[in-house]
Design an enzyme around this catalytic site. Structure first.
Site, PDB file in Angstrom:
ATOM      1  NE  ARG A  54      -7.444  -2.900   1.967  1.00 51.19           N
ATOM      2  CZ  ARG A  54      -8.505  -3.664   2.103  1.00 51.19           C
ATOM      3  NH1 ARG A  54      -9.658  -3.248   1.643  1.00 51.19           N
ATOM      4  NH2 ARG A  54      -8.424  -4.839   2.703  1.00 51.19           N
ATOM      5  CG  LEU A  55      -2.114  -4.660  -3.397  1.00 46.62           C
ATOM      6  CD1 LEU A  55      -2.545  -4.433  -4.837  1.00 46.62           C
ATOM      7  CD2 LEU A  55      -0.672  -5.183  -3.362  1.00 46.62           C
ATOM      8  CB  SER A  56      -7.686  -5.474  -1.306  1.00 45.43           C
ATOM      9  OG  SER A  56      -8.233  -4.177  -1.399  1.00 45.43           O
ATOM     10  CB  ILE A  57      -3.179  -8.526   1.013  1.00 43.42           C
ATOM     11  CG1 ILE A  57      -2.342  -7.689   0.033  1.00 43.42           C
ATOM     12  CG2 ILE A  57      -2.584  -9.912   1.193  1.00 43.42           C
ATOM     13  CD1 ILE A  57      -2.260  -8.253  -1.357  1.00 43.42           C
TER      14      ILE A  57
ATOM     15  CD  GLU B  70       0.176 -10.574   4.724  1.00 39.11           C
ATOM     16  OE1 GLU B  70      -0.511 -11.605   4.849  1.00 39.11           O
ATOM     17  OE2 GLU B  70       0.886 -10.335   3.719  1.00 39.11           O
TER      18      GLU B  70
ATOM     19  CB  CYS C 203      -0.901   0.021   1.230  1.00 34.24           C
ATOM     20  SG  CYS C 203      -2.083  -1.348   1.317  1.00 34.24           S
TER      21      CYS C 203
ATOM     22  CG  ASP D 235      -3.360  -7.055   8.447  1.00 33.43           C
ATOM     23  OD1 ASP D 235      -4.222  -6.380   7.862  1.00 33.43           O
ATOM     24  OD2 ASP D 235      -2.270  -7.362   7.911  1.00 33.43           O
TER      25      ASP D 235
ATOM     26  N   GLY E  85      13.214 -14.274  -2.111  1.00 35.70           N
ATOM     27  CA  GLY E  85      14.332 -14.750  -1.295  1.00 35.70           C
ATOM     28  C   GLY E  85      15.341 -13.676  -0.953  1.00 35.70           C
TER      29      GLY E  85
END
Length: 456
Positions: free
Chosen positions: A71-74, A98, A2, A121, A389
């Site tokens: 917002r990026l909705s996760i 997150e 976000c 969250d 990674g």
């Protein structure tokens, strides 16, 4: 991810809706799913939805605080709108990231009498703060950059996760604190002007990195990992809430140590699979993404994996090793993933270079060029979250140059100076006076990159 941004004006200062709206729009690429705005004045805090435009804010509202959120909705796709508040409107949060242990924290808070209206969250951060104040951030396990407004105590809190995964920049200009996920958003606030930070320039050309919390923009700092920035009408206080400490003790036998490491590693990967949208994984020929994808593939069927290969027909043998696409392809077949691959040639960097520079804001060591291309591949596959990674080689000693024979140093001073010399990645410090122009040297004055290195 976000995008968050905002302004807090100290005593007598004001925040305009135009500024906050421009900052949020600048960060739209970080959060295309939703937007939200918060303005606070003497009468309280008011939330505006995603269709907000500056004229919607009455001109007689003399706001001293403004939040803009993209917002990026996760998690909790329908109920996680931000900025979010508790039912009484005391605490407001806009955050990027997150919280992996939000369910455990939620259960604990419910046992303590806290009630929840959503399954996000974000609301866990709010209720944790209401329960424990600033100590709540010590309990958050995740990657985050948080901006929190406490309406009752008239206090703004900025927080960054333990390892600094999510970025958060800030500056103070004309009696106001301006913050955001990217520097370009800060530059849209009134009174913030882009000026070169010459000390950052010296660090970059010595270490190819910045070792402190500065940026290439004078006066713009990055909040350090594991730190809070607490602001009220009296000023700003920066404090750490997490610092990793090594504990001396007996080393367990190798089988026990390996078993515990595997347990912790699998738990770390599994907890990051909590999502209400599709999750994939980058996959190279290395141990880092290979191990991550192996764990993730047990839980996600089929797991989408993404690899970047390179045209190596006309390059030398050492450079051919940079193409790991065949090894990634073989592992993807072994794991049964739905594999996606892109092959880049020497000319593929030029068309996207201006866009990459715009996204990064300042020079950064890394693999941004190929990651940009792979990210477009991820988007085409309609995958919203990918595991990476990055950092694995650093934590697990995966670079052969770390094992070169080093001299024995007889004192701490010899060690610091010897290690400092080993960190010269671009221009040896002793040659900077010949490398920089007279104007740059004048601006640097008596600054030495060694002083910054020794502080670290």
């Amino acid at each position: 991810m976000c995008g968050i941004g905002g302004i807090f004006a100290f005593e007598g200062g004001r925040v305009s809706a135009q500024e906050i709206h421009a900052m949020a729009e600048c960060l739209a690429h970080r959060g295309p799913d939703d937007s939200g705005y918060l303005f606070a004045d003497e009468g309280g805090a008011v939330d505006f939805g995603g269709d907000f435009r500056p004229p919607d804010l009455p001109t007689d509202r003399a706001s001293f605080l403004g939040f803009g959120h993209r917002r990026l909705s996760i998690i909790d796709l329908s109920g996680g709108h931000q900025p979010m508040s508790d039912p009484e409107g005391r605490v407001w949060v806009s955050f990027n990231g997150e919280i992996y242990n939000f369910r455990e924290l939620r259960n604990d808070l419910q046992r303590r009498g806290h009630r929840f209206r959503t399954s996000s969250d974000t609301e866990v951060i709010i209720q944790a703060y209401l329960a424990d104040g600033l100590a709540a951030f010590e309990k958050l396990d995740g990657m985050f950059a948080v901006s929190l407004w406490d309406q009752r105590d008239r206090r703004l809190v900025l927080a960054r996760d333990r390892f600094g995964v999510k970025p958060l920049y800030y500056t103070v200009a004309h009696g106001r604190l301006v913050f955001g996920s990217e520097i370009k958003a800060l530059l849209l606030a009134d009174g913030v002007r882009p000026r070169l930070n010459y000390r950052a320039l010296a660090q970059h050309f010595t270490f190819q990195n910045m070792l402190d919390d500065s940026s290439f923009f004078e006066g713009v700092s990055m909040l350090p990992a594991g730190h809070l920035l607490v602001c009220d009408e009296h000023g700003i206080e920066r404090k750490g809430f997490y610092q990793w400490q090594a504990e001396a003790g007996d080393m367990p036998a190798l089988p026990e140590a390996a078993g515990e490491l595997r347990m912790l590693f699998e738990a770390a990967v599994t907890r990051q699979l909590v999502s209400d949208v599709p999750v994939g994984s980058f996959l190279s020929g290395g141990m880092d993404t290979g191990a991550i994808s192996t764990v993730a593939a047990r839980h996600i069927k089929p797991l989408h994996t993404f690899t970047c290969g390179f045209q190596v027909d006309d390059v030398s043998a050492p450079e051919q090793a940079f193409d790991e696409s065949q090894a990634a392809r073989e592992l993807a077949a072994e794991l049964g993933t739905r594999h996606h691959e892109i092959t880049l040639g020497p000319g593929d960097i030029w068309p996207v270079l201006p866009r990459i520079v715009w996204h990064l804001d300042e020079p950064r060591v890394g693999i941004s060029y190929q990651v940009y291309h792979v990210a477009r591949l991820v988007r085409q596959a309609r995958i919203k979250v990918v595991l990476s990674g990055v950092g694995g080689d650093e934590l697990f000693g995966g670079y052969p140059w770390r094992y070169r024979q080093v001299p024995a140093w007889d004192s701490e001073e010899e060690f610091v100076r010897g290690y400092y010399a080993a960190w010269h990645r671009m221009v040896p410090a002793g040659e900077l006076t010949q490398f920089f122009s007279d104007d740059t040297l004048k601006a640097l004055g008596d600054y030495s990159t060694f002083d910054t290195f020794r502080d670290v």
